[in-house]
Scaffold this active site. Structure first.
Site, PDB file in Angstrom:
ATOM      1  N   TYR A   1      -2.003  -0.242  11.032  1.00  0.00           N
ATOM      2  CA  TYR A   1      -2.116  -1.013   9.774  1.00  0.00           C
ATOM      3  C   TYR A   1      -0.907  -0.749   8.895  1.00  0.00           C
ATOM      4  O   TYR A   1      -0.244  -1.688   8.426  1.00  0.00           O
ATOM      5  CB  TYR A   1      -3.412  -0.633   9.038  1.00  0.00           C
ATOM      6  CG  TYR A   1      -3.391  -0.991   7.567  1.00  0.00           C
ATOM      7  CD1 TYR A   1      -3.451  -2.320   7.147  1.00  0.00           C
ATOM      8  CD2 TYR A   1      -3.299   0.016   6.581  1.00  0.00           C
ATOM      9  CE1 TYR A   1      -3.410  -2.648   5.789  1.00  0.00           C
ATOM     10  CE2 TYR A   1      -3.263  -0.306   5.231  1.00  0.00           C
ATOM     11  CZ  TYR A   1      -3.313  -1.638   4.842  1.00  0.00           C
ATOM     12  OH  TYR A   1      -3.263  -1.955   3.506  1.00  0.00           O
TER      13      TYR A   1
ATOM     14  N   LYS B   1       2.093  -3.234   7.451  1.00  0.00           N
ATOM     15  CA  LYS B   1       2.393  -3.427   6.022  1.00  0.00           C
ATOM     16  C   LYS B   1       3.849  -3.044   5.735  1.00  0.00           C
ATOM     17  O   LYS B   1       4.534  -3.699   4.946  1.00  0.00           O
ATOM     18  CB  LYS B   1       1.448  -2.592   5.146  1.00  0.00           C
ATOM     19  CG  LYS B   1       0.007  -3.058   5.107  1.00  0.00           C
ATOM     20  CD  LYS B   1      -0.194  -4.453   4.513  1.00  0.00           C
ATOM     21  CE  LYS B   1       0.010  -4.518   3.027  1.00  0.00           C
ATOM     22  NZ  LYS B   1      -0.337  -5.853   2.475  1.00  0.00           N
TER      23      LYS B   1
ATOM     24  N   THR C   1       0.817  -1.211   0.000  1.00  0.00           N
ATOM     25  CA  THR C   1       0.000   0.000   0.000  1.00  0.00           C
ATOM     26  C   THR C   1       0.855   1.266   0.000  1.00  0.00           C
ATOM     27  O   THR C   1       1.992   1.247   0.472  1.00  0.00           O
ATOM     28  CB  THR C   1      -0.904  -0.014   1.262  1.00  0.00           C
ATOM     29  OG1 THR C   1      -1.508   1.255   1.419  1.00  0.00           O
ATOM     30  CG2 THR C   1      -0.104  -0.292   2.528  1.00  0.00           C
ATOM     31  N   ASP C   2       0.264   2.355  -0.466  1.00  0.00           N
ATOM     32  CA  ASP C   2       0.963   3.648  -0.403  1.00  0.00           C
ATOM     33  C   ASP C   2       1.024   4.185   1.028  1.00  0.00           C
ATOM     34  O   ASP C   2       1.778   5.117   1.315  1.00  0.00           O
ATOM     35  CB  ASP C   2       0.302   4.675  -1.344  1.00  0.00           C
ATOM     36  CG  ASP C   2      -1.162   4.949  -1.022  1.00  0.00           C
ATOM     37  OD1 ASP C   2      -1.714   4.313  -0.099  1.00  0.00           O
ATOM     38  OD2 ASP C   2      -1.766   5.807  -1.696  1.00  0.00           O
ATOM     39  N   GLU C   3       0.214   3.595   1.932  1.00  0.00           N
ATOM     40  CA  GLU C   3       0.188   4.117   3.302  1.00  0.00           C
ATOM     41  C   GLU C   3       1.520   3.939   4.025  1.00  0.00           C
ATOM     42  O   GLU C   3       1.766   4.594   5.040  1.00  0.00           O
ATOM     43  CB  GLU C   3      -0.910   3.432   4.118  1.00  0.00           C
ATOM     44  CG  GLU C   3      -2.293   3.773   3.645  1.00  0.00           C
ATOM     45  CD  GLU C   3      -3.356   3.559   4.707  1.00  0.00           C
ATOM     46  OE1 GLU C   3      -3.010   3.390   5.889  1.00  0.00           O
ATOM     47  OE2 GLU C   3      -4.536   3.559   4.339  1.00  0.00           O
TER      48      GLU C   3
HETATM   49  P1  NAD Z   1      -9.642  -7.409   2.251  1.00  0.00           P
HETATM   50  O1  NAD Z   1      -9.670  -7.088   3.711  1.00  0.00           O
HETATM   51  O2  NAD Z   1     -10.865  -7.133   1.437  1.00  0.00           O
HETATM   52  O3  NAD Z   1      -9.312  -8.964   2.042  1.00  0.00           O
HETATM   53  C1  NAD Z   1      -8.311  -9.614   2.767  1.00  0.00           C
HETATM   54  C2  NAD Z   1      -8.445 -11.113   2.508  1.00  0.00           C
HETATM   55  O4  NAD Z   1      -7.364 -11.767   3.213  1.00  0.00           O
HETATM   56  C3  NAD Z   1      -9.744 -11.727   3.043  1.00  0.00           C
HETATM   57  O5  NAD Z   1     -10.278 -12.623   2.114  1.00  0.00           O
HETATM   58  C4  NAD Z   1      -9.305 -12.477   4.295  1.00  0.00           C
HETATM   59  O6  NAD Z   1     -10.101 -13.610   4.586  1.00  0.00           O
HETATM   60  C5  NAD Z   1      -7.889 -12.871   3.930  1.00  0.00           C
HETATM   61  N1  NAD Z   1      -7.045 -13.104   5.108  1.00  0.00           N
HETATM   62  C6  NAD Z   1      -6.917 -12.317   6.215  1.00  0.00           C
HETATM   63  N2  NAD Z   1      -6.058 -12.883   7.087  1.00  0.00           N
HETATM   64  C7  NAD Z   1      -5.614 -14.037   6.515  1.00  0.00           C
HETATM   65  C8  NAD Z   1      -4.694 -15.035   6.890  1.00  0.00           C
HETATM   66  N3  NAD Z   1      -4.059 -14.993   8.079  1.00  0.00           N
HETATM   67  N4  NAD Z   1      -4.462 -16.057   6.050  1.00  0.00           N
HETATM   68  C9  NAD Z   1      -5.099 -16.143   4.840  1.00  0.00           C
HETATM   69  N5  NAD Z   1      -6.019 -15.228   4.440  1.00  0.00           N
HETATM   70  C10 NAD Z   1      -6.249 -14.184   5.260  1.00  0.00           C
HETATM   71  O7  NAD Z   1      -8.368  -6.669   1.663  1.00  0.00           O
HETATM   72  P2  NAD Z   1      -8.165  -5.988   0.235  1.00  0.00           P
HETATM   73  O8  NAD Z   1      -8.683  -4.614   0.281  1.00  0.00           O
HETATM   74  O9  NAD Z   1      -8.624  -6.921  -0.808  1.00  0.00           O
HETATM   75  O10 NAD Z   1      -6.571  -5.875   0.218  1.00  0.00           O
HETATM   76  C11 NAD Z   1      -5.785  -6.928  -0.326  1.00  0.00           C
HETATM   77  C12 NAD Z   1      -4.315  -6.547  -0.201  1.00  0.00           C
HETATM   78  O11 NAD Z   1      -4.082  -5.334  -0.919  1.00  0.00           O
HETATM   79  C13 NAD Z   1      -3.859  -6.274   1.224  1.00  0.00           C
HETATM   80  O12 NAD Z   1      -2.554  -6.772   1.376  1.00  0.00           O
HETATM   81  C14 NAD Z   1      -3.877  -4.762   1.339  1.00  0.00           C
HETATM   82  O13 NAD Z   1      -2.933  -4.316   2.280  1.00  0.00           O
HETATM   83  C15 NAD Z   1      -3.476  -4.366  -0.065  1.00  0.00           C
HETATM   84  N6  NAD Z   1      -3.965  -3.057  -0.536  1.00  0.00           N
HETATM   85  C16 NAD Z   1      -5.279  -2.723  -0.430  1.00  0.00           C
HETATM   86  C17 NAD Z   1      -5.721  -1.501  -0.949  1.00  0.00           C
HETATM   87  C18 NAD Z   1      -7.173  -1.104  -0.878  1.00  0.00           C
HETATM   88  O14 NAD Z   1      -7.491   0.046  -1.216  1.00  0.00           O
HETATM   89  N7  NAD Z   1      -8.082  -1.972  -0.512  1.00  0.00           N
HETATM   90  C19 NAD Z   1      -4.803  -0.627  -1.551  1.00  0.00           C
HETATM   91  C20 NAD Z   1      -3.456  -1.011  -1.628  1.00  0.00           C
HETATM   92  C21 NAD Z   1      -3.055  -2.243  -1.124  1.00  0.00           C
HETATM   93  O1  DAU Z   2      -4.198   3.883   0.462  1.00  0.00           O
HETATM   94  C1  DAU Z   2      -4.383   2.511   0.396  1.00  0.00           C
HETATM   95  C2  DAU Z   2      -5.216   2.052   1.580  1.00  0.00           C
HETATM   96  O2  DAU Z   2      -6.547   2.509   1.334  1.00  0.00           O
HETATM   97  C3  DAU Z   2      -5.213   0.536   1.757  1.00  0.00           C
HETATM   98  O3  DAU Z   2      -3.910   0.122   2.075  1.00  0.00           O
HETATM   99  C4  DAU Z   2      -6.169   0.117   2.883  1.00  0.00           C
HETATM  100  O4  DAU Z   2      -6.220  -1.289   2.990  1.00  0.00           O
HETATM  101  C5  DAU Z   2      -7.553   0.647   2.524  1.00  0.00           C
HETATM  102  O5  DAU Z   2      -8.465   0.333   3.572  1.00  0.00           O
HETATM  103  C6  DAU Z   2      -7.504   2.153   2.304  1.00  0.00           C
HETATM  104  O6  DAU Z   2      -7.219   2.851   3.540  1.00  0.00           O
HETATM  105  P1  DAU Z   2      -8.001   4.197   3.951  1.00  0.00           P
HETATM  106  O7  DAU Z   2      -7.932   4.364   5.408  1.00  0.00           O
HETATM  107  O8  DAU Z   2      -7.593   5.329   3.090  1.00  0.00           O
HETATM  108  O9  DAU Z   2      -9.507   3.752   3.475  1.00  0.00           O
HETATM  109  P2  DAU Z   2     -10.934   3.956   4.165  1.00  0.00           P
HETATM  110  O10 DAU Z   2     -11.940   3.481   3.156  1.00  0.00           O
HETATM  111  O11 DAU Z   2     -11.024   3.406   5.536  1.00  0.00           O
HETATM  112  O12 DAU Z   2     -11.039   5.543   4.267  1.00  0.00           O
HETATM  113  C7  DAU Z   2     -10.889   6.386   3.145  1.00  0.00           C
HETATM  114  C8  DAU Z   2     -10.948   7.824   3.627  1.00  0.00           C
HETATM  115  O13 DAU Z   2     -12.288   8.107   4.073  1.00  0.00           O
HETATM  116  C9  DAU Z   2     -10.053   8.112   4.819  1.00  0.00           C
HETATM  117  O14 DAU Z   2      -9.545   9.424   4.701  1.00  0.00           O
HETATM  118  C10 DAU Z   2     -10.975   8.015   6.027  1.00  0.00           C
HETATM  119  C11 DAU Z   2     -12.306   8.479   5.462  1.00  0.00           C
HETATM  120  N1  DAU Z   2     -13.519   7.867   6.041  1.00  0.00           N
HETATM  121  C12 DAU Z   2     -13.572   6.512   6.114  1.00  0.00           C
HETATM  122  C13 DAU Z   2     -14.677   5.887   6.627  1.00  0.00           C
HETATM  123  C14 DAU Z   2     -14.746   4.381   6.751  1.00  0.00           C
HETATM  124  C15 DAU Z   2     -14.582   8.666   6.436  1.00  0.00           C
HETATM  125  O15 DAU Z   2     -14.528   9.906   6.337  1.00  0.00           O
HETATM  126  N2  DAU Z   2     -15.681   8.055   6.935  1.00  0.00           N
HETATM  127  C16 DAU Z   2     -15.790   6.692   7.065  1.00  0.00           C
HETATM  128  O16 DAU Z   2     -16.840   6.202   7.562  1.00  0.00           O
END
Ligand code: NAD
Ligand code: DAU
Length: 371
Positions: A162, A166, A137-139
């Site tokens: 988180y 990562k 992630t970019d975080e």
């Molecule tokens: P998600 O939370 O939707 O899915 C995570 C999946 O991992 C689930 O199916 C869960 O059951 C599985 N999991 C959790 N713990 C586990 C374990 N111990 N063993 C096996 N499986 C397990 O997450 P996502 O949003 O699909 O993110 C996927 C990946 O991409 C993550 O590594 C996250 O950090 C990264 N990522 C997410 C975003 C985003 O915006 N969602 C952006 C950049 C990177």
């Molecule tokens: O940048 C990549 C990341 O983006 C991933 O690594 C994470 O897995 C993914 O969850 C996401 O993180 P964020 O914290 O940015 O996503 P989230 O959807 O939780 O929140 C997006 C923005 O919206 C953040 O600035 C917080 C805000 N927010 C979020 C929720 C859930 C609100 O204002 N209200 C809300 O109820």
């Protein structure tokens, strides 16, 4: 003869994993073994239609389970791993990071070590082909001010539990490449949106709250900025990096689409007003709502809330020839339509343990409303 490459995808039942597994299978190039622990974030309905698919196998289990992972390498002899399994929600990590350390740090290390041991046993030609792609992630780079972008060279500065977990996993991946020459690739992507995203995340949360007439909790003053990418574009970048990326390299992935949270919520409301006006939604008809925007509620801020994320994706564009294909307006509309068309998936994801969890842990999100 089957020319398909066998790969292990971890976390394939999650949001990005579901989209990636589908992309890999649609390409016809892969036999996919999906290792997923099916935590709260996984929806069994997401890949239900793949039951019986000749190139898809599901294994329920954790990336912390070394014995199980060893047995999968032994049985399937994959040519690579795409590691997505993670605890992914920042708000949950602020409440407790235990599961984040276990899965993101210990789990990634365990996958790496098992993969490295297996890789060591391969003949030279297969050793050269093997890849361990880690989705990050970019975080991990922390937070930006009003200007500038994250690149592959930006120093790590994670600021919430988180992103700290990562970052730790990324460091192990980098160290395995540097120390053992183990062929790893890391992608650091910005915020994804699209079908199959668990409703705790901002975009589906706002869509589903609006449609049930609940308030739309915008943290702080809504000025935080996220850089949004359609999930299928991210998955294409991951596939390309896995296939053509250079071992040891890192690719920052993003679609140059920065949005202030409040503007994003307003856009969601206006698309919903257009395709599902409150007056036409049976449970909202008597509320007298003219627009979903009336449900917007500024609430207490997230602890340590990172102000702005933005990616400079020129390296992945230049070196791998990737570019995003889905514009934000189109992607957001497609996403909203997907949630409207999949009530069974939504009910499964929103009910049970998740609704109880919200009741118990998200009282602070209603605070301002109650004041
Ligand atoms: P998600 O939370 O939707 O899915 C995570 C999946 O991992 C689930 O199916 C869960 O059951 C599985 N999991 C959790 N713990 C586990 C374990 N111990 N063993 C096996 N499986 C397990 O997450 P996502 O949003 O699909 O993110 C996927 C990946 O991409 C993550 O590594 C996250 O950090 C990264 N990522 C997410 C975003 C985003 O915006 N969602 C952006 C950049 C990177
Ligand atoms: O940048 C990549 C990341 O983006 C991933 O690594 C994470 O897995 C993914 O969850 C996401 O993180 P964020 O914290 O940015 O996503 P989230 O959807 O939780 O929140 C997006 C923005 O919206 C953040 O600035 C917080 C805000 N927010 C979020 C929720 C859930 C609100 O204002 N209200 C809300 O109820």
């Amino acid at each position: 003869m089957n020319q398909k490459s066998t790969v292990i995808v971890t976390g394939g039942n999650g949001f990005i994993g579901t989209n990636l597994v589908r992309l890999l299978l649609e390409s016809g190039q892969y036999h996919v073994i999906n290792l997923d622990a099916l935590t709260y974030a996984a929806n069994p309905l997401s890949l239900e239609d793949l039951d019986g698919h000749p190139d898809y196998e599901f294994v329920k289990g954790s990336i912390t389970d070394r014995q199980l992972i060893d047995s999968l390498f032994e049985k399937y002899k994959p040519m690579g791993v795409l590691n997505l399994a993670a605890e992914s929600h920042v708000d949950r990590s602020i409440l407790s990071a235990d599961d984040f350390v276990q899965t993101n740090v210990v789990g990634t290390y365990t996958m790496l070590e098992a993969a490295r041991m297996y890789w060591n046993t391969l003949p030279e030609e297969l050793k050269q082909q093997f890849r361990f792609l880690h989705v990050s992630t970019d975080e991990v780079f922390g937070s930006l001010g009003e200007d500038g972008f994250f690149t592959e060279e930006t120093p790590y500065k994670p600021q919430n539990p988180y992103s700290a977990s990562k970052a730790a996993s990324d460091h192990f991946v980098r160290a395995f490449n540097h120390t053992y020459g183990f062929p790893t690739i890391i992608t650091n992507c910005s915020n994804n949106y699209g079908p199959y995203q668990f409703p705790e995340k901002m975009i589906p949360l706002m869509i589903l709250n609006a449609l049930s007439g609940k308030s739309l909790p915008v943290y702080g003053d809504g000025s935080n900025v996220r850089d949004w990418i359609y999930v299928e574009d991210h998955c294409k970048a991951v596939k390309l990096a896995f296939e053509t990326g250079k071992p040891g390299e890192v690719y920052a992935v993003g679609a140059s689409n920065e949005q202030k949270n409040i503007n994003l919520v307003t856009q969601i409301c206006s698309i919903l007003d257009d395709i599902a006006p409150p007056i036409e939604v049976p449970q909202l008809r008597d509320r007298g709502l003219k627009s979903y925007a009336e449900l917007i509620n500024f609430v207490q801020d997230r602890l340590g809330h990172d102000h702005r994320y933005a990616i400079d994706a020129s390296k992945v564009q230049r070196e791998l020839g990737w570019k995003p294909e889905v514009g934000f307006e189109t992607g957001l509309r497609k996403t909203i339509e997907w949630y409207l068309s999949n009530p069974r998936w939504v009910d499964q994801a929103s009910g049970g343990s998740y609704s109880e969890w919200i009741e118990k842990n998200y009282a602070w999100r209603a605070k301002k409303e109650a004041e």
